[in-house]
Enzyme design. Structure first.
Site, short mmCIF file in Angstrom:
data_model
loop_
_atom_site.label_atom_id
_atom_site.label_comp_id
_atom_site.label_asym_id
_atom_site.label_seq_id
_atom_site.Cartn_x
_atom_site.Cartn_y
_atom_site.Cartn_z
N GLU A 31 -24.78 2.82 -20.30
CA GLU A 31 -23.65 1.99 -20.72
C GLU A 31 -22.42 2.32 -19.87
OE1 GLU A 31 -22.93 2.97 -24.83
OE2 GLU A 31 -25.02 2.61 -25.38
N LYS A 85 -18.77 3.51 -19.31
CA LYS A 85 -17.89 4.32 -20.15
C LYS A 85 -16.50 3.73 -20.04
CE LYS A 85 -16.63 9.05 -21.21
NZ LYS A 85 -15.17 8.92 -21.25
N ASP A 112 -12.64 3.09 -20.45
CA ASP A 112 -11.50 3.99 -20.52
C ASP A 112 -10.48 3.38 -21.46
OD1 ASP A 112 -10.08 6.19 -20.00
OD2 ASP A 112 -9.47 5.63 -17.97
N TYR A 153 -20.26 0.69 -29.36
CA TYR A 153 -21.32 1.38 -28.63
C TYR A 153 -22.24 2.21 -29.51
CZ TYR A 153 -17.64 4.98 -28.53
OH TYR A 153 -16.66 5.86 -28.86
N LYS A 187 -19.34 10.89 -14.82
CA LYS A 187 -17.99 10.46 -14.47
C LYS A 187 -17.88 10.05 -13.01
CE LYS A 187 -15.21 11.39 -18.06
NZ LYS A 187 -14.27 12.45 -17.86
N CYS A 205 16.72 4.51 13.70
CA CYS A 205 15.28 4.25 13.71
C CYS A 205 14.55 5.48 14.28
CB CYS A 205 15.00 3.02 14.56
SG CYS A 205 13.25 2.78 14.90
N CYS A 229 13.08 4.10 17.92
CA CYS A 229 13.89 3.66 19.06
C CYS A 229 15.35 4.07 18.93
CB CYS A 229 13.78 2.15 19.23
SG CYS A 229 14.68 1.23 17.99
N CYS A 280 15.01 -1.53 10.99
CA CYS A 280 15.45 -1.36 12.36
C CYS A 280 15.50 -2.76 12.94
CB CYS A 280 14.46 -0.50 13.14
SG CYS A 280 14.59 -0.70 14.93
N CYS A 335 12.04 -2.23 20.07
CA CYS A 335 11.54 -1.02 19.40
C CYS A 335 10.04 -0.90 19.62
CB CYS A 335 11.86 -1.11 17.91
SG CYS A 335 11.13 0.21 16.93
#
Ligand code: IVH
Length: 712
Positions: free
Chosen positions: A155, A157, A159, A267, A356, A450, A453, A468, A474
Site C-alpha cells: 500500500e 504510505k 503522509d 487502510y 520509506k 555585478c 562584470c 546587472c 556582461c
C-alpha cells in the site's frame, strides 16, 4: 405531530443523497447532474428546518460543521493504534521477509538466519506458540529447506494524519486521532465534515460495531489552493500538505475543517463486534470498500520480497504524479491467521513494515551565499551548503530565489538549515533552525556591483529583484544567452550542452549567439574533449539549426518576459520578424496577453543597436524560417480559450496537442489557475488534475479533446 409522509420523504431523500455521495466521492461516478443533487439537498434542508426534531447526526445536511468546541475531549482506543517499523533498503526488506518466514515456520526455514531476530527481544513478543519449541526444530533442519513465498499487501504510505472511525449499527459515532496510540482526541465533529467519510455505511452485512483506521490527507492540488488563498489574505502558508491536513483537522471550529477539502483512504479494520470480517487483509479492505469506505486504488497483493521491492520502485517512479503526498509504501502480511502467529513487538506489528523513500528534508549548514547572474541580468542568491544526502542524492547548492526570501527565512551565513529536495525539483532551503545559530553568523548582503562584470547593480521598486544592466557586455549574460539560444525549445542545437558553451565562452570562441554560425570544425578539433568526428558532428548540428521557426527564433533571442507562448503569439499576430521589430508599444499591446511591461521589454530589445546587429548577423548566416499566415482574429474556434495539457496521451504527444490547440486559436499555459478554461488530462495526470478539480476547471480526456478539435 410530524406526518408519516414527511418522515418517509426524509428517509427517502437521505438514502438518495447518501447514494449520490457514495457514487461521487468513493466511486468517482455520477448519476445525476449537480443541479438535481442540489435540489434533493435543498428539499431535505427545508424539511429539517421546518421539523428540527427530525435532524440526526447522520443526516447528509450535517456535514457543513456544527458549533465550535472549546477543547477536544479524550478518547481511549479500544485497540491500540500501532506504529510501524521501517526498512530503508532492499536488503532490509529481504531481512524483514525472512524474519516473518522464520516466525511462521521456524523449523522449515534456513536456521542460519536466526541471528536476524536479535534486535527484537523475545520477551517483548506477544505472539504465542513458537519460540518455545524452536530449539528441537532447529536440530531437525538438516537439508536446505524450500521457502514458500509469503503474500503481502502493498500500500502507498500516505503522509497525512492517522484517524480512527467508529461505526455502530452502520452509523458514524466517533472519529478520533491516534494520539499516543492508546489515547487520542475526539474529533467527531470535524470528521463529519469530510465528504469522503460516509456518515452511514452501505449495505447491511457490516459488523454491529466496526472501527476502521485510515489516513486523512489533503491532495497536492488542494494544498496549493489553500496556500494561494492564505498568501492572498496575507496569512502564513502551510509548510507542507501534512501540516495543512493536521492543522485543518485540529480545528475547534468544524466550519474551518469543512472548507479544507480533507480526504481519506482507509487502510485497516480495527476493533469489531458481532459480525464477520474476511480472513485476509486484502479481502477486508474490499469489504470496507463495499461498505462505502474509500480505499487507495494503488493497493496490490504481492508474493515475496522481490515483488514487494518492484512495487516500491514502481510507486517511487510515479510518486510525483500521484495527486497526494506519500513518504513510502507499507507491506502487510495478507493472511490474518499468519499476522496473529507473527504477533507484535512493543508497539508495532512484526507482520508489517514501512519501506520509506529517502528523506526529502535534511539538516545541514549554510557555508556561504554566492550571487549568480542569469540570462536577463537578474542576480540570484545561491546557498552553498555543507554536502548532505537528501531526496536520494547529495546536494551542496540550493536556490534562495531572491533577497526577499532570505529576509523571510531570516537566514545568515553559518546557520543550520533544513533543505528540501523532492523528485527532480531544485533543492530549496525551507527553514532556519534558529536555536542553533552560531554567535558569528553573518548577515547576507547583496553586492553593489555585478560579481561577473562589476557593473553597478540596480534594484526593482519593491527591492526584491536585483539586476546587472550591462546586458551582453556582461560575460555571464552572454554565456547564459547562448545556452538559451541553443536550448531545445529555441534553436535546438543538438550536442551543444552547457559545459561546451561555458568552455567556448571561456576561451572567447563565442562572444554572442551570432558567433555560433562562424564556428569551424578545425577550431574545435584542437580543443580538449573534441575529436575529428565530434567536431564535425557539432558543426553539422549548428548548421541544421538554421532551419527554424519564427516563434523559436523569437524565444531564442531571450527578450525579457518573452517565453515560448508569448513568442508564438507575437509570431501569429505579426507574421514577420520585421513587423515585430518595427512594432510600436501600442500595436504590441494588441497581442493577446501582452501588457505594457512586456511590450516595453520588446521595443527596448529591438531598439538596442547591438541586438539589431546580432540579428542581422544571424540572418546573414542563413538562419531562416517558413513564412507564417497570420490568422484573422475571428478565425480558429478555440480563440480566447486557455488550455493546460497534462498526463500521458495515447494518440498524440503533449507537444502535438499543444500545437493543435494553438492552430485552432487557443492558448496553452503551463499551470492551472482560475483563468484556465480546459485541462486536457491524459493517463496518470497528477497534481494539475487535482488542482483543476478543486478550481472547477473543465476537464477533457484525450478522446473528448480529439472530438472537440475535429468538430471545429
Ligand atoms: S498501517 C498496524 N497503512 O503510517 C499498522 N499505516 O507508522 C498500522 N500510514 O501514522 C499502520 N499509510 O497513519 C498503515 N497504508 C498505510 C498507511 C499507514 C500511512 C501511517 C499511519 C501511521 C504511520 C505508521
Amino acid at each position: 405531530m410530524v406526518s408519516d409522509t414527511v418522515i418517509n420523504r426524509v428517509a427517502e431523500l437521505r438514502n438518495q443523497i447518501d447514494h449520490h455521495n457514495h457514487l461521487y466521492y468513493i466511486l468517482d461516478q455520477i448519476e445525476v447532474p449537480d443541479a438535481e443533487y442540489d435540489r434533493l439537498m435543498q428539499e431535505l434542508q427545508g424539511i429539517e428546518t421546518e421539523y428540527p426534531d427530525l435532524v440526526t447526526a447522520q443526516s447528509p445536511t450535517q456535514r457543513v460543521g456544527s458549533t465550535p468546541l472549546t477543547a477536544f475531549s479524550e478518547v481511549q482506543h479500544e485497540q491500540p493504534m500501532l506504529s510501524l517499523g521501517n526498512v530503508f533498503t532492499e536488503q532490509d526488506l529481504v531481512d524483514f521477509d525472512r524474519r516473518v518466514r522464520d516466525r511462521l515456520a521456524p523449523a522449515k526455514t534456513d536456521t542460519a538466519d536466526k541471528s536476524d531476530d536479535a534486535p527484537e527481544s523475545e520477551s517483548e513478543g506477544k505472539s504465542e506458540g513458537k519460540s518455545k519449541d524452536k530449539p528441537e526444530q532447529e536440530n531437525e533442519a538438516k537439508t536446505e529447506p524450500k521457502k514458500p513465498l509469503l503474500e503481502y499487501v502493498c500500500e502507498p504510505k500516505l503522509d497525512g494524519v492517522a484517524v480512527s472511525l467508529l461505526y455502530r449499527d452502520g452509523k458514524l459515532v466517533r472519529g478520533a486521532t491516534r494520539g499516543d496510540g492508546s489515547q487520542g482526541e475526539d474529533i467527531t465533529q470535524n470528521v463529519r465534515t469530510i465528504s469522503t467519510i460516509p456518515l452511514r455505511l452501505q449495505g447491511d452485512d457490516y459488523p454491529k460495531v466496526l472501527e476502521v483506521r485510515g489516513e486523512l490527507f489533503i491532495s497536492k492540488g488542494t494544498f496549493e489552493s489553500i496556500n494561494e488563498k492564505a498568501l492572498k489574505q496575507e496569512q502564513k502558508p502551510f509548510v507542507n500538505a501534512r501540516n495543512a491536513a493536521s492543522g485543518s483537522l485540529r480545528q475547534l471550529d468544524p466550519q474551518v475543517t469543512a472548507k479544507r477539502n480533507l480526504e481519506i483512504y482507509v487502510y485497516a479494520a480495527g476493533w469489531f463486534e458481532q459480525g464477520e470480517l474476511a480472513d485476509t487483509h486484502f479481502d477486508r479492505l474490499q469489504q470496507l470498500q463495499h461498505w462505502g469506505l474509500r480505499i487507495n486504488p494503488e493497493i496490490k497483493k504481492m508474493q515475496g520480497a522481490a515483488e514487494c521491492q518492484a512495487y516500491y520502485e514502481d510507486i517511487g517512479s510515479r510518486r510525483d504524479d500521484l495527486p497526494y503526498e506519500i513518504d513510502g509504501v507499507v507491506y502487510k502480511l495478507n493472511a490474518i491467521d499468519q499476522q496473529e502467529q507473527v504477533g507484535f513487538v512493543s508497539r508495532a506489528p512484526r507482520w508489517a513494515t514501512a519501506h520509506k523513500f529517502p528523506a526529502q528534508e535534511e539538516l545541514t549548514t549554510l557555508l556561504d551565499v554566492e550571487f549568480q547572474v542569469g540570462r536577463t541580468g537578474a542576480i540570484t542568491p545561491v546557498a552553498r551548503l555543507e554536502p548532505v544526502f537528501v531526496g536520494g542524492v547529495t546536494i551542496s547548492n540550493a536556490t534562495l530565489h531572491n533577497m526577499d526570501e532570505i529576509k523571510r527565512l531570516d537566514l545568515r551565513i553559518g546557520d543550520s538549515v533544513i533543505v528540501h529536495r523532492a523528485g527532480d525539483v531544485i533543492p530549496k532551503v525551507v527553514q532556519v533552525v534558529k536555536n542553533r545559530r552560531p554567535d558569528d553568523a553573518a548577515e547576507i548582503v547583496m553586492p553593489k556591483h555585478c560579481p561577473v562584470c562589476e557593473s553597478e547593480v540596480s534594484q526593482d521598486e519593491e527591492g526584491i529583484v536585483f539586476r546587472c544592466n550591462a546586458g551582453l557586455y556582461c560575460a555571464a549574460q552572454r554565456k547564459e544567452s547562448i545556452k538559451h539560444f541553443s536550448s531545445r525549445k529555441a534553436l535546438d542545437i543538438q550536442g551543444l550542452g552547457d559545459k561546451i558553451v561555458e568552455l567556448f565562452c571561456a576561451i572567447d570562441l563565442l562572444k554572442s549567439i551570432a558567433d555560433l554560425y562562424q564556428l569551424k570544425a578545425e577550431q574545435l578539433i584542437e580543443l580538449e574533449g573534441f575529436g575529428e568526428k565530434s567536431a564535425h558532428k557539432l558543426i553539422t548540428a549548428i548548421e541544421a539549426s538554421k532551419q527554424t521557426t519564427l516563434p523559436k527564433f523569437l524565444f531564442g533571442l531571450g527578450i525579457r518576459e518573452v517565453g515560448e507562448t508569448t513568442a508564438k503569439q507575437l509570431a501569429n499576430q505579426f507574421g514577420t520578424l520585421e513587423a515585430i521589430q518595427n512594432a510600436d508599444q501600442e500595436s504590441l499591446e494588441q497581442t493577446p496577453e501582452i501588457g505594457p511591461i512586456v511590450a516595453a521589454h520588446i521595443t527596448h530589445f529591438f531598439q538596442d543597436t547591438h541586438n539589431r546587429t546580432v540579428i542581422e548577423e544571424l540572418l546573414t548566416a542563413g538562419v531562416s524560417w517558413p513564412t507564417i499566415e497570420v490568422l484573422a482574429e475571428s478565425e480558429g474556434s478555440l480563440s480566447g480559450l486557455i488550455f493546460v495539457v497534462t498526463g500521458k496521451l495515447e494518440q498524440m504527444s503533449r507537444d502535438d496537442a499543444k500545437q493543435k490547440i494553438e492552430s485552432l486559436g487557443g492558448k496553452v499555459s503551463g499551470s492551472v489557475s482560475a483563468k484556465t478554461d480546459y485541462l486536457l488530462a491524459g493517463e496518470k495526470a497528477g497534481s494539475k488534475l487535482a488542482k483543476a478539480e478543486s478550481l472547477g476547471v473543465k476537464i477533457l480526456d484525450e478522446q473528448a479533446f480529439i472530438e472537440l478539435a475535429d468538430s471545429l
